[in-house]
Motif scaffolding. Structure first.
Motif, PDB file in Angstrom:
ATOM      1  N   ASP A  14      -3.137   3.693   7.245  1.00 18.55           N
ATOM      2  CA  ASP A  14      -3.377   3.951   6.005  1.00 18.55           C
ATOM      3  C   ASP A  14      -4.220   5.171   5.799  1.00 18.55           C
ATOM      4  O   ASP A  14      -4.116   5.961   5.071  1.00 18.55           O
ATOM      5  N   LEU A  19     -13.527   1.685   4.592  1.00 21.37           N
ATOM      6  CA  LEU A  19     -13.789   0.586   5.641  1.00 21.37           C
ATOM      7  C   LEU A  19     -13.679   1.299   7.078  1.00 21.37           C
ATOM      8  O   LEU A  19     -14.377   1.062   7.827  1.00 21.37           O
ATOM      9  N   PHE A  41      -5.759  -6.757  -1.529  1.00 22.70           N
ATOM     10  CA  PHE A  41      -7.120  -6.255  -0.578  1.00 22.70           C
ATOM     11  C   PHE A  41      -7.374  -7.312   0.562  1.00 22.70           C
ATOM     12  O   PHE A  41      -8.215  -7.357   1.097  1.00 22.70           O
ATOM     13  N   LEU A  42      -6.334  -8.302   0.762  1.00 24.60           N
ATOM     14  CA  LEU A  42      -6.544  -9.333   1.865  1.00 24.60           C
ATOM     15  C   LEU A  42      -6.756  -8.972   3.134  1.00 24.60           C
ATOM     16  O   LEU A  42      -6.079  -8.020   3.570  1.00 24.60           O
ATOM     17  N   ARG A  43      -7.555  -9.514   3.839  1.00 26.84           N
ATOM     18  CA  ARG A  43      -7.598  -9.506   5.200  1.00 26.84           C
ATOM     19  C   ARG A  43      -6.743 -10.499   5.989  1.00 26.84           C
ATOM     20  O   ARG A  43      -6.877 -11.482   5.683  1.00 26.84           O
ATOM     21  N   GLU A  44      -6.250 -10.103   6.886  1.00 23.29           N
ATOM     22  CA  GLU A  44      -5.646 -10.912   7.973  1.00 23.29           C
ATOM     23  C   GLU A  44      -6.667 -11.994   8.425  1.00 23.29           C
ATOM     24  O   GLU A  44      -7.790 -11.502   8.677  1.00 23.29           O
ATOM     25  N   PHE A  85      -5.554  -7.496  17.652  1.00 23.09           N
ATOM     26  CA  PHE A  85      -6.339  -6.372  16.893  1.00 23.09           C
ATOM     27  C   PHE A  85      -7.595  -7.058  16.434  1.00 23.09           C
ATOM     28  O   PHE A  85      -8.680  -6.016  16.284  1.00 23.09           O
ATOM     29  N   CYS A  99      -3.044  -1.905   9.207  1.00 22.73           N
ATOM     30  CA  CYS A  99      -3.383  -1.108   8.102  1.00 22.73           C
ATOM     31  C   CYS A  99      -4.219  -0.218   8.147  1.00 22.73           C
ATOM     32  O   CYS A  99      -3.757   1.049   7.769  1.00 22.73           O
ATOM     33  N   LEU A 100      -5.531  -0.215   8.465  1.00 20.04           N
ATOM     34  CA  LEU A 100      -6.477   0.734   8.629  1.00 20.04           C
ATOM     35  C   LEU A 100      -5.898   2.124   9.086  1.00 20.04           C
ATOM     36  O   LEU A 100      -5.824   3.194   8.662  1.00 20.04           O
ATOM     37  N   ARG A 112     -16.453  -5.939  22.284  1.00 18.85           N
ATOM     38  CA  ARG A 112     -16.832  -6.073  20.983  1.00 18.85           C
ATOM     39  C   ARG A 112     -18.246  -6.493  20.844  1.00 18.85           C
ATOM     40  O   ARG A 112     -18.819  -7.165  19.707  1.00 18.85           O
ATOM     41  N   LEU A 136     -20.327  -3.075  10.429  1.00 21.08           N
ATOM     42  CA  LEU A 136     -21.056  -2.059  11.048  1.00 21.08           C
ATOM     43  C   LEU A 136     -20.859  -2.682  12.573  1.00 21.08           C
ATOM     44  O   LEU A 136     -22.099  -2.588  13.345  1.00 21.08           O
ATOM     45  N   GLY A 172     -13.280  -0.549  18.429  1.00 19.38           N
ATOM     46  CA  GLY A 172     -12.701   0.360  16.890  1.00 19.38           C
ATOM     47  C   GLY A 172     -11.695  -0.445  16.505  1.00 19.38           C
ATOM     48  O   GLY A 172     -11.207  -1.504  16.607  1.00 19.38           O
ATOM     49  N   PHE A 173     -11.115   0.311  15.181  1.00 22.85           N
ATOM     50  CA  PHE A 173     -10.287  -0.675  14.539  1.00 22.85           C
ATOM     51  C   PHE A 173      -8.766  -0.289  15.028  1.00 22.85           C
ATOM     52  O   PHE A 173      -8.588   0.683  15.382  1.00 22.85           O
ATOM     53  N   THR A 183       0.861  -1.223  -0.080  1.00 21.82           N
ATOM     54  CA  THR A 183      -0.090  -0.097   0.104  1.00 21.82           C
ATOM     55  C   THR A 183       0.919   1.236  -0.049  1.00 21.82           C
ATOM     56  O   THR A 183       1.625   1.405   0.899  1.00 21.82           O
ATOM     57  N   ASN A 189      -9.567   1.126   1.769  1.00 22.10           N
ATOM     58  CA  ASN A 189      -9.189   1.060   3.586  1.00 22.10           C
ATOM     59  C   ASN A 189      -9.874   2.473   4.148  1.00 22.10           C
ATOM     60  O   ASN A 189     -10.476   2.305   5.150  1.00 22.10           O
TER      61      ASN A 189
END
Ligand code: UGA
Length: 442
Positions: free
Chosen positions: A273, A220, A155-158, A331, A269-270, A421, A259, A264-265, A124, A217
Protein backbone atom coordinates in the motif's frame (compact mmCIF):
# COMPACT_ATOMS: atom_id res chain seq x y z
CA UNK A 1 -35.66 -6.57 7.06
CA UNK A 2 -32.32 -7.69 5.73
CA UNK A 3 -30.87 -6.48 2.43
CA UNK A 4 -29.85 -8.69 -0.47
CA UNK A 5 -26.13 -8.34 -0.95
CA UNK A 6 -23.52 -9.79 -3.32
CA UNK A 7 -19.86 -9.72 -2.31
CA UNK A 8 -17.30 -10.16 -5.11
CA UNK A 9 -14.01 -11.72 -4.06
CA UNK A 10 -13.82 -14.21 -1.19
CA UNK A 11 -10.28 -13.69 0.13
CA UNK A 12 -9.64 -12.30 3.62
CA UNK A 13 -11.60 -9.17 2.94
CA UNK A 14 -14.48 -10.57 0.85
CA UNK A 15 -15.08 -13.76 2.83
CA UNK A 16 -15.06 -11.87 6.12
CA UNK A 17 -17.33 -9.15 4.76
CA UNK A 18 -19.79 -11.68 3.30
CA UNK A 19 -19.93 -13.67 6.55
CA UNK A 20 -20.32 -10.53 8.68
CA UNK A 21 -23.06 -9.05 6.47
CA UNK A 22 -25.00 -12.32 6.91
CA UNK A 23 -24.32 -12.11 10.64
CA UNK A 24 -25.98 -8.67 10.59
CA UNK A 25 -29.12 -10.33 9.18
CA UNK A 26 -28.68 -9.71 5.45
CA UNK A 27 -29.06 -12.28 2.65
CA UNK A 28 -25.63 -12.64 1.16
CA UNK A 29 -24.18 -14.25 -1.94
CA UNK A 30 -20.38 -14.56 -2.03
CA UNK A 31 -19.02 -14.56 -5.58
CA UNK A 32 -15.61 -15.75 -6.77
CA UNK A 33 -14.10 -17.22 -9.90
CA UNK A 34 -12.18 -19.78 -7.79
CA UNK A 35 -14.54 -22.71 -7.29
CA UNK A 36 -12.15 -24.50 -4.89
CA UNK A 37 -12.23 -21.53 -2.56
CA UNK A 38 -16.02 -21.42 -2.76
CA UNK A 39 -16.36 -25.13 -2.06
CA UNK A 40 -14.32 -24.70 1.11
CA UNK A 41 -16.30 -21.63 2.21
CA UNK A 42 -19.64 -23.32 1.45
CA UNK A 43 -18.62 -26.17 3.74
CA UNK A 44 -18.08 -23.64 6.52
CA UNK A 45 -14.30 -23.57 6.38
CA UNK A 46 -12.31 -20.52 5.33
CA UNK A 47 -9.36 -21.40 3.05
CA UNK A 48 -7.13 -19.35 5.40
CA UNK A 49 -6.76 -19.04 9.17
CA UNK A 50 -8.80 -16.28 10.77
CA UNK A 51 -9.91 -16.71 14.39
CA UNK A 52 -13.72 -16.94 14.69
CA UNK A 53 -14.47 -16.80 10.97
CA UNK A 54 -15.40 -20.47 10.52
CA UNK A 55 -17.98 -20.20 13.29
CA UNK A 56 -19.64 -17.16 11.66
CA UNK A 57 -19.56 -18.89 8.26
CA UNK A 58 -21.10 -22.08 9.62
CA UNK A 59 -23.87 -20.32 11.57
CA UNK A 60 -24.95 -18.27 8.57
CA UNK A 61 -24.72 -21.08 6.03
CA UNK A 62 -26.92 -23.11 8.35
CA UNK A 63 -29.52 -20.39 8.79
CA UNK A 64 -29.60 -19.94 5.00
CA UNK A 65 -28.43 -16.31 4.90
CA UNK A 66 -25.06 -17.03 3.29
CA UNK A 67 -24.43 -18.79 -0.03
CA UNK A 68 -21.64 -18.84 -2.59
CA UNK A 69 -21.55 -18.92 -6.38
CA UNK A 70 -19.27 -18.49 -9.36
CA UNK A 71 -22.16 -17.08 -11.41
CA UNK A 72 -22.26 -13.34 -12.08
CA UNK A 73 -25.74 -13.55 -13.69
CA UNK A 74 -27.00 -15.20 -10.49
CA UNK A 75 -25.44 -12.40 -8.42
CA UNK A 76 -26.86 -9.63 -10.64
CA UNK A 77 -30.26 -11.24 -10.50
CA UNK A 78 -30.16 -11.77 -6.74
CA UNK A 79 -28.87 -8.44 -5.41
CA UNK A 80 -28.93 -4.71 -6.06
CA UNK A 81 -26.18 -4.05 -3.52
CA UNK A 82 -22.76 -5.20 -4.69
CA UNK A 83 -19.56 -5.08 -2.65
CA UNK A 84 -16.17 -5.45 -4.32
CA UNK A 85 -13.58 -7.10 -2.08
CA UNK A 86 -11.03 -8.50 -4.51
CA UNK A 87 -7.27 -8.14 -4.07
CA UNK A 88 -5.21 -5.23 -5.40
CA UNK A 89 -1.65 -6.61 -5.21
CA UNK A 90 1.54 -4.84 -6.20
CA UNK A 91 2.22 -4.99 -9.96
CA UNK A 92 5.17 -7.15 -10.95
CA UNK A 93 8.30 -5.03 -11.19
CA UNK A 94 6.47 -1.81 -10.33
CA UNK A 95 5.29 0.04 -7.25
CA UNK A 96 1.77 0.62 -8.59
CA UNK A 97 -1.27 -1.44 -7.62
CA UNK A 98 -2.56 -4.08 -10.01
CA UNK A 99 -6.22 -3.24 -10.51
CA UNK A 100 -6.99 -6.03 -12.96
CA UNK A 101 -9.16 -7.97 -10.48
CA UNK A 102 -11.26 -4.90 -9.63
CA UNK A 103 -11.55 -4.01 -13.31
CA UNK A 104 -12.64 -7.49 -14.29
CA UNK A 105 -15.39 -7.58 -11.63
CA UNK A 106 -16.77 -4.36 -13.10
CA UNK A 107 -16.35 -5.58 -16.70
CA UNK A 108 -18.27 -8.78 -15.94
CA UNK A 109 -20.88 -7.35 -13.59
CA UNK A 110 -21.84 -4.03 -15.18
CA UNK A 111 -23.33 -5.46 -18.43
CA UNK A 112 -25.70 -7.56 -16.26
CA UNK A 113 -27.10 -4.62 -14.29
CA UNK A 114 -30.52 -3.92 -15.74
CA UNK A 115 -32.03 -2.51 -12.51
CA UNK A 116 -30.88 0.39 -10.33
CA UNK A 117 -27.96 -0.83 -8.19
CA UNK A 118 -25.24 0.37 -5.85
CA UNK A 119 -21.67 -0.86 -6.11
CA UNK A 120 -19.57 -0.35 -2.97
CA UNK A 121 -15.84 -0.77 -3.46
CA UNK A 122 -14.03 -2.09 -0.39
CA UNK A 123 -10.66 -3.02 -1.94
CA UNK A 124 -7.72 -0.68 -1.36
CA UNK A 125 -7.35 1.31 -4.58
CA UNK A 126 -5.41 4.33 -5.85
CA UNK A 127 -7.29 7.58 -5.45
CA UNK A 128 -9.44 8.27 -8.53
CA UNK A 129 -10.37 4.63 -9.14
CA UNK A 130 -14.03 4.95 -8.08
CA UNK A 131 -14.65 7.88 -10.42
CA UNK A 132 -13.02 5.96 -13.26
CA UNK A 133 -15.10 2.85 -12.55
CA UNK A 134 -18.25 4.96 -12.51
CA UNK A 135 -17.50 6.00 -16.11
CA UNK A 136 -16.90 2.36 -17.12
CA UNK A 137 -20.20 1.35 -15.53
CA UNK A 138 -21.99 4.15 -17.35
CA UNK A 139 -20.75 2.74 -20.64
CA UNK A 140 -21.51 -0.92 -19.86
CA UNK A 141 -24.59 -1.15 -17.65
CA UNK A 142 -28.03 -1.26 -19.28
CA UNK A 143 -29.32 0.64 -16.22
CA UNK A 144 -26.73 3.37 -17.01
CA UNK A 145 -26.62 6.14 -14.41
CA UNK A 146 -28.98 4.24 -12.14
CA UNK A 147 -25.91 2.26 -11.14
CA UNK A 148 -23.88 4.15 -8.59
CA UNK A 149 -20.25 3.46 -7.62
CA UNK A 150 -19.35 4.44 -4.05
CA UNK A 151 -16.23 3.65 -1.99
CA UNK A 152 -16.45 2.11 1.46
CA UNK A 153 -12.89 1.25 2.51
CA UNK A 154 -12.16 -1.57 4.87
CA UNK A 155 -9.87 -1.10 7.85
CA UNK A 156 -9.86 -4.64 9.21
CA UNK A 157 -6.75 -6.30 10.57
CA UNK A 158 -6.01 -9.95 9.96
CA UNK A 159 -6.48 -11.86 13.17
CA UNK A 160 -9.23 -9.44 14.28
CA UNK A 161 -11.22 -9.44 11.05
CA UNK A 162 -14.62 -10.31 12.53
CA UNK A 163 -14.38 -7.82 15.36
CA UNK A 164 -13.05 -5.06 13.09
CA UNK A 165 -15.95 -5.63 10.65
CA UNK A 166 -18.77 -5.87 13.19
CA UNK A 167 -17.38 -3.34 15.67
CA UNK A 168 -15.32 -0.98 13.50
CA UNK A 169 -13.73 2.25 14.76
CA UNK A 170 -15.56 4.08 12.00
CA UNK A 171 -17.38 3.57 8.72
CA UNK A 172 -16.23 5.75 5.84
CA UNK A 173 -18.38 6.13 2.76
CA UNK A 174 -17.19 8.01 -0.32
CA UNK A 175 -19.91 9.16 -2.68
CA UNK A 176 -20.10 11.29 -5.81
CA UNK A 177 -20.62 14.67 -4.20
CA UNK A 178 -21.70 16.27 -7.51
CA UNK A 179 -24.42 13.74 -8.12
CA UNK A 180 -25.28 12.05 -4.82
CA UNK A 181 -27.63 9.11 -5.37
CA UNK A 182 -28.88 6.39 -3.05
CA UNK A 183 -25.50 5.12 -1.83
CA UNK A 184 -25.63 6.86 1.56
CA UNK A 185 -29.16 5.67 2.25
CA UNK A 186 -28.28 2.11 1.20
CA UNK A 187 -25.10 2.07 3.33
CA UNK A 188 -27.03 3.36 6.34
CA UNK A 189 -29.46 0.49 5.89
CA UNK A 190 -26.72 -2.15 5.44
CA UNK A 191 -24.80 -0.93 8.51
CA UNK A 192 -27.83 0.19 10.57
CA UNK A 193 -27.09 -2.15 13.50
CA UNK A 194 -23.48 -1.00 13.65
CA UNK A 195 -24.35 2.70 13.32
CA UNK A 196 -26.96 2.27 16.09
CA UNK A 197 -24.16 1.33 18.51
CA UNK A 198 -22.64 4.78 18.03
CA UNK A 199 -19.92 3.91 15.52
CA UNK A 200 -19.04 7.12 13.61
CA UNK A 201 -20.36 7.10 10.02
CA UNK A 202 -18.44 9.53 7.84
CA UNK A 203 -19.72 10.53 4.42
CA UNK A 204 -17.00 11.99 2.20
CA UNK A 205 -16.16 12.35 -1.46
CA UNK A 206 -15.06 9.17 -3.18
CA UNK A 207 -11.51 10.51 -3.41
CA UNK A 208 -11.34 11.26 0.31
CA UNK A 209 -12.62 7.77 1.12
CA UNK A 210 -10.01 6.14 -1.12
CA UNK A 211 -7.30 8.28 0.45
CA UNK A 212 -8.56 7.60 3.98
CA UNK A 213 -7.58 3.98 3.51
CA UNK A 214 -4.19 4.49 1.91
CA UNK A 215 -3.22 7.28 4.26
CA UNK A 216 -4.27 5.25 7.33
CA UNK A 217 -1.96 2.42 6.25
CA UNK A 218 0.80 4.90 5.37
CA UNK A 219 0.50 6.39 8.87
CA UNK A 220 0.67 2.97 10.54
CA UNK A 221 3.70 1.98 8.44
CA UNK A 222 5.36 5.29 9.33
CA UNK A 223 4.70 4.73 13.01
CA UNK A 224 6.35 1.28 12.89
CA UNK A 225 9.33 2.54 10.90
CA UNK A 226 9.68 5.50 13.25
CA UNK A 227 10.09 3.21 16.25
CA UNK A 228 12.40 0.93 14.29
CA UNK A 229 14.57 3.92 13.36
CA UNK A 230 14.66 4.80 17.07
CA UNK A 231 15.70 1.20 17.76
CA UNK A 232 18.68 1.68 15.44
CA UNK A 233 19.65 4.77 17.44
CA UNK A 234 19.12 2.92 20.73
CA UNK A 235 21.49 0.20 19.56
CA UNK A 236 24.35 2.62 19.01
CA UNK A 237 23.55 4.87 21.99
CA UNK A 238 23.14 2.09 24.54
CA UNK A 239 19.47 2.95 25.15
CA UNK A 240 16.48 0.61 25.28
CA UNK A 241 13.69 0.79 22.69
CA UNK A 242 11.02 -0.87 24.85
CA UNK A 243 11.54 1.61 27.69
CA UNK A 244 11.66 4.42 25.13
CA UNK A 245 8.39 3.31 23.49
CA UNK A 246 6.74 3.16 26.92
CA UNK A 247 8.11 6.56 27.84
CA UNK A 248 6.81 8.30 24.71
CA UNK A 249 3.71 6.12 24.32
CA UNK A 250 2.10 7.45 27.49
CA UNK A 251 1.66 10.76 25.68
CA UNK A 252 -1.86 10.30 24.27
CA UNK A 253 -0.86 12.33 21.21
CA UNK A 254 1.68 9.60 20.42
CA UNK A 255 0.05 6.47 21.88
CA UNK A 256 1.76 3.16 22.65
CA UNK A 257 0.04 1.10 19.94
CA UNK A 258 2.09 0.26 16.82
CA UNK A 259 5.28 1.26 18.61
CA UNK A 260 6.69 -2.25 18.84
CA UNK A 261 10.15 -2.36 17.35
CA UNK A 262 11.39 -5.55 15.77
CA UNK A 263 11.87 -7.08 12.34
CA UNK A 264 9.34 -4.65 10.89
CA UNK A 265 6.08 -4.78 8.99
CA UNK A 266 5.07 -7.24 6.32
CA UNK A 267 1.86 -8.76 5.02
CA UNK A 268 -0.39 -8.23 2.07
CA UNK A 269 -1.24 -4.63 2.95
CA UNK A 270 1.22 -2.16 4.49
CA UNK A 271 4.25 -2.82 2.21
CA UNK A 272 2.35 -2.78 -1.08
CA UNK A 273 0.00 0.00 0.00
CA UNK A 274 2.76 2.50 0.74
CA UNK A 275 4.38 1.69 -2.61
CA UNK A 276 1.12 2.02 -4.55
CA UNK A 277 0.48 5.29 -2.72
CA UNK A 278 3.87 6.68 -3.81
CA UNK A 279 3.23 5.55 -7.39
CA UNK A 280 -0.19 7.20 -7.47
CA UNK A 281 1.06 10.45 -5.95
CA UNK A 282 3.72 10.49 -8.68
CA UNK A 283 1.11 10.07 -11.39
CA UNK A 284 -0.85 12.95 -9.92
CA UNK A 285 2.22 15.20 -9.80
CA UNK A 286 2.56 15.15 -6.00
CA UNK A 287 5.49 12.74 -5.69
CA UNK A 288 7.41 15.06 -3.36
CA UNK A 289 4.60 14.82 -0.83
CA UNK A 290 5.30 11.14 -0.29
CA UNK A 291 9.06 10.79 -0.70
CA UNK A 292 9.22 10.17 3.06
CA UNK A 293 7.46 6.85 2.45
CA UNK A 294 10.53 5.70 0.55
CA UNK A 295 12.46 6.15 3.79
CA UNK A 296 9.72 4.35 5.72
CA UNK A 297 10.10 1.46 3.28
CA UNK A 298 13.90 1.39 3.52
CA UNK A 299 13.95 1.54 7.32
CA UNK A 300 11.58 -1.41 7.24
CA UNK A 301 13.64 -3.47 4.78
CA UNK A 302 16.82 -2.63 6.71
CA UNK A 303 15.35 -4.43 9.74
CA UNK A 304 15.43 -7.67 7.81
CA UNK A 305 18.99 -7.16 6.57
CA UNK A 306 20.27 -6.14 10.01
CA UNK A 307 18.67 -9.18 11.66
CA UNK A 308 20.50 -11.42 9.20
CA UNK A 309 23.70 -9.50 9.92
CA UNK A 310 23.21 -9.79 13.69
CA UNK A 311 22.64 -13.54 13.36
CA UNK A 312 25.80 -13.87 11.28
CA UNK A 313 27.87 -11.97 13.85
CA UNK A 314 26.47 -13.99 16.75
CA UNK A 315 27.49 -17.30 15.20
CA UNK A 316 31.04 -16.04 14.79
CA UNK A 317 31.08 -14.13 11.50
CA UNK A 318 29.97 -16.72 8.96
CA UNK A 319 26.68 -18.50 8.42
CA UNK A 320 28.23 -21.23 6.33
CA UNK A 321 27.38 -24.55 7.91
CA UNK A 322 25.53 -22.96 10.84
CA UNK A 323 22.28 -24.53 12.01
CA UNK A 324 19.60 -21.87 12.50
CA UNK A 325 16.18 -22.42 14.09
CA UNK A 326 13.54 -19.93 12.93
CA UNK A 327 10.43 -19.75 15.09
CA UNK A 328 7.65 -17.98 13.22
CA UNK A 329 6.91 -17.64 9.53
CA UNK A 330 3.61 -15.72 9.41
CA UNK A 331 3.87 -11.94 9.00
CA UNK A 332 2.22 -11.60 12.39
CA UNK A 333 0.72 -13.91 15.02
CA UNK A 334 -2.81 -15.35 14.72
CA UNK A 335 -2.46 -15.47 10.96
CA UNK A 336 -1.27 -18.02 8.43
CA UNK A 337 -0.43 -15.26 5.95
CA UNK A 338 3.17 -15.26 4.74
CA UNK A 339 2.88 -12.57 2.08
CA UNK A 340 5.96 -10.36 2.35
CA UNK A 341 6.66 -11.88 5.74
CA UNK A 342 9.81 -10.52 7.43
CA UNK A 343 10.28 -13.92 9.11
CA UNK A 344 10.42 -15.94 5.91
CA UNK A 345 12.45 -13.28 4.17
CA UNK A 346 15.07 -13.41 6.93
CA UNK A 347 15.02 -17.23 6.94
CA UNK A 348 15.58 -17.21 3.17
CA UNK A 349 18.47 -14.72 3.34
CA UNK A 350 20.18 -16.72 6.09
CA UNK A 351 19.89 -19.88 4.05
CA UNK A 352 21.36 -18.09 1.02
CA UNK A 353 24.40 -17.29 3.15
CA UNK A 354 25.06 -20.99 3.65
CA UNK A 355 23.22 -21.90 6.85
CA UNK A 356 20.81 -24.77 7.22
CA UNK A 357 17.53 -23.26 8.40
CA UNK A 358 14.68 -25.11 10.14
CA UNK A 359 11.41 -23.18 10.31
CA UNK A 360 8.41 -23.76 12.54
CA UNK A 361 5.17 -21.78 12.69
CA UNK A 362 1.96 -22.86 14.44
CA UNK A 363 -0.27 -22.04 11.45
CA UNK A 364 1.70 -20.92 8.42
CA UNK A 365 3.60 -24.09 7.48
CA UNK A 366 1.64 -24.96 4.37
CA UNK A 367 1.75 -21.43 2.95
CA UNK A 368 5.46 -21.13 3.79
CA UNK A 369 6.29 -24.39 2.05
CA UNK A 370 4.53 -23.18 -1.06
CA UNK A 371 6.45 -19.87 -1.09
CA UNK A 372 9.87 -21.08 0.11
CA UNK A 373 10.05 -24.79 -0.74
CA UNK A 374 13.80 -24.98 -0.18
CA UNK A 375 13.69 -24.19 3.54
CA UNK A 376 13.50 -27.04 6.02
CA UNK A 377 10.24 -27.26 7.96
CA UNK A 378 9.93 -28.77 11.43
CA UNK A 379 6.81 -30.19 13.02
CA UNK A 380 7.31 -28.27 16.24
CA UNK A 381 9.60 -25.98 18.24
CA UNK A 382 11.62 -28.92 19.56
CA UNK A 383 12.38 -30.37 16.14
CA UNK A 384 13.32 -26.93 14.76
CA UNK A 385 15.70 -26.30 17.64
CA UNK A 386 17.54 -29.60 17.83
CA UNK A 387 21.24 -28.90 17.40
CA UNK A 388 20.68 -25.20 16.64
CA UNK A 389 23.66 -22.84 16.81
CA UNK A 390 21.20 -19.98 17.13
CA UNK A 391 17.44 -19.62 17.58
CA UNK A 392 15.45 -16.73 16.07
CA UNK A 393 11.94 -15.76 17.21
CA UNK A 394 10.52 -13.81 14.27
CA UNK A 395 6.75 -13.89 14.86
CA UNK A 396 5.40 -13.26 18.35
CA UNK A 397 3.04 -16.23 18.67
CA UNK A 398 1.77 -16.90 22.20
CA UNK A 399 3.41 -20.35 22.00
CA UNK A 400 6.84 -18.72 21.59
CA UNK A 401 6.28 -16.10 24.30
CA UNK A 402 5.57 -18.98 26.70
CA UNK A 403 8.56 -21.13 25.75
CA UNK A 404 10.48 -22.68 28.60
CA UNK A 405 14.12 -21.55 28.19
CA UNK A 406 15.43 -24.31 30.47
CA UNK A 407 13.77 -27.05 28.41
CA UNK A 408 14.82 -25.54 25.10
CA UNK A 409 18.40 -25.27 26.26
CA UNK A 410 18.65 -29.05 26.45
CA UNK A 411 17.88 -29.30 22.71
CA UNK A 412 20.05 -26.62 21.11
CA UNK A 413 23.77 -26.79 20.50
CA UNK A 414 24.32 -23.18 21.60
CA UNK A 415 21.89 -21.28 23.85
CA UNK A 416 21.78 -18.12 21.73
CA UNK A 417 18.50 -16.40 20.98
CA UNK A 418 17.56 -13.46 18.76
CA UNK A 419 14.21 -12.02 19.79
CA UNK A 420 13.12 -10.36 16.54
CA UNK A 421 9.87 -9.13 18.05
CA UNK A 422 11.11 -8.13 21.50
CA UNK A 423 8.46 -10.44 22.90
CA UNK A 424 10.47 -12.52 25.39
CA UNK A 425 11.57 -11.72 28.91
CA UNK A 426 15.37 -11.21 28.68
CA UNK A 427 15.95 -11.82 32.38
CA UNK A 428 14.20 -15.19 32.28
CA UNK A 429 16.26 -16.35 29.31
CA UNK A 430 19.54 -15.04 30.68
CA UNK A 431 18.85 -16.64 34.05
CA UNK A 432 18.76 -20.01 32.26
CA UNK A 433 22.13 -19.38 30.64
CA UNK A 434 21.01 -18.09 27.24
CA UNK A 435 22.69 -15.26 25.35
CA UNK A 436 19.66 -13.06 24.74
CA UNK A 437 19.61 -10.49 21.90
CA UNK A 438 16.64 -8.20 21.34
CA UNK A 439 16.42 -5.58 18.59
CA UNK A 440 17.17 -2.16 20.02
CA UNK A 441 16.94 -3.52 23.52
CA UNK A 442 19.52 -4.71 26.00
C1 UGA B 1 -3.22 -3.56 8.23
C2 UGA B 1 -3.91 -2.42 8.99
O1 UGA B 1 -3.55 -2.48 10.37
C3 UGA B 1 -5.43 -2.53 8.85
O2 UGA B 1 -6.07 -1.44 9.49
C4 UGA B 1 -5.78 -2.54 7.37
O3 UGA B 1 -7.18 -2.69 7.17
C5 UGA B 1 -5.06 -3.71 6.71
O4 UGA B 1 -3.64 -3.56 6.87
C6 UGA B 1 -5.41 -3.72 5.25
O5 UGA B 1 -5.03 -2.78 4.54
O6 UGA B 1 -6.17 -4.60 4.82
P1 UGA B 1 -2.72 -6.13 8.78
O7 UGA B 1 -1.94 -6.15 7.51
O8 UGA B 1 -3.68 -7.22 9.08
O9 UGA B 1 -3.57 -4.77 8.87
O10 UGA B 1 -1.66 -6.14 9.95
P2 UGA B 1 -1.17 -5.13 11.11
O11 UGA B 1 -1.73 -5.57 12.39
O12 UGA B 1 -1.35 -3.73 10.70
O13 UGA B 1 0.38 -5.49 11.10
C7 UGA B 1 1.17 -5.22 9.94
C8 UGA B 1 2.61 -5.57 10.18
O14 UGA B 1 3.21 -4.63 11.07
C9 UGA B 1 2.87 -6.94 10.80
O15 UGA B 1 3.95 -7.55 10.14
C10 UGA B 1 3.21 -6.63 12.24
O16 UGA B 1 4.03 -7.60 12.81
C11 UGA B 1 3.92 -5.31 12.09
N1 UGA B 1 3.91 -4.46 13.32
C12 UGA B 1 2.74 -4.02 13.82
C13 UGA B 1 5.11 -4.13 13.93
O17 UGA B 1 6.20 -4.51 13.47
N2 UGA B 1 5.09 -3.34 15.05
C14 UGA B 1 3.92 -2.89 15.58
O18 UGA B 1 3.98 -2.17 16.59
C15 UGA B 1 2.72 -3.24 14.96
Amino acid sequence: MGCKIAVFGTGYLGATHAACMAELGHDVLGVDIDSNKLASLASGKAPFFEPGLDEVLQANIENGRLRFTTSYPEAADFADIHFIGVATPQKRGEFAADLSYVDSVIADLAPLLTRPATIFGKSTVPVGTAARLQQTVLGLAPARDDVEVAWNPEFLREGYAIRDTLQPDRIVLGIDRERPGRAEQVARQVYSDIIATGVPFLVTSRETAELAKTSANAFLATKISFINAMAEVCDVAGADIIELADAIGYDPRIGRKFLNAGVGFGGGCLPKDIRAFMARAGELGANQALTFLREVDSINMRRRASTVEKTRELVGGSLIGARVAVLGAAFKPDSDDVRDSPALNIAGQIQLQGASVAVYDPKAMENSRRLFPTLEYAVGVAEACIGADITLVLTEWEEFRNLDPAKLKTLVREPRIVDGRNCLDPERWRACGWTYNGLGTR
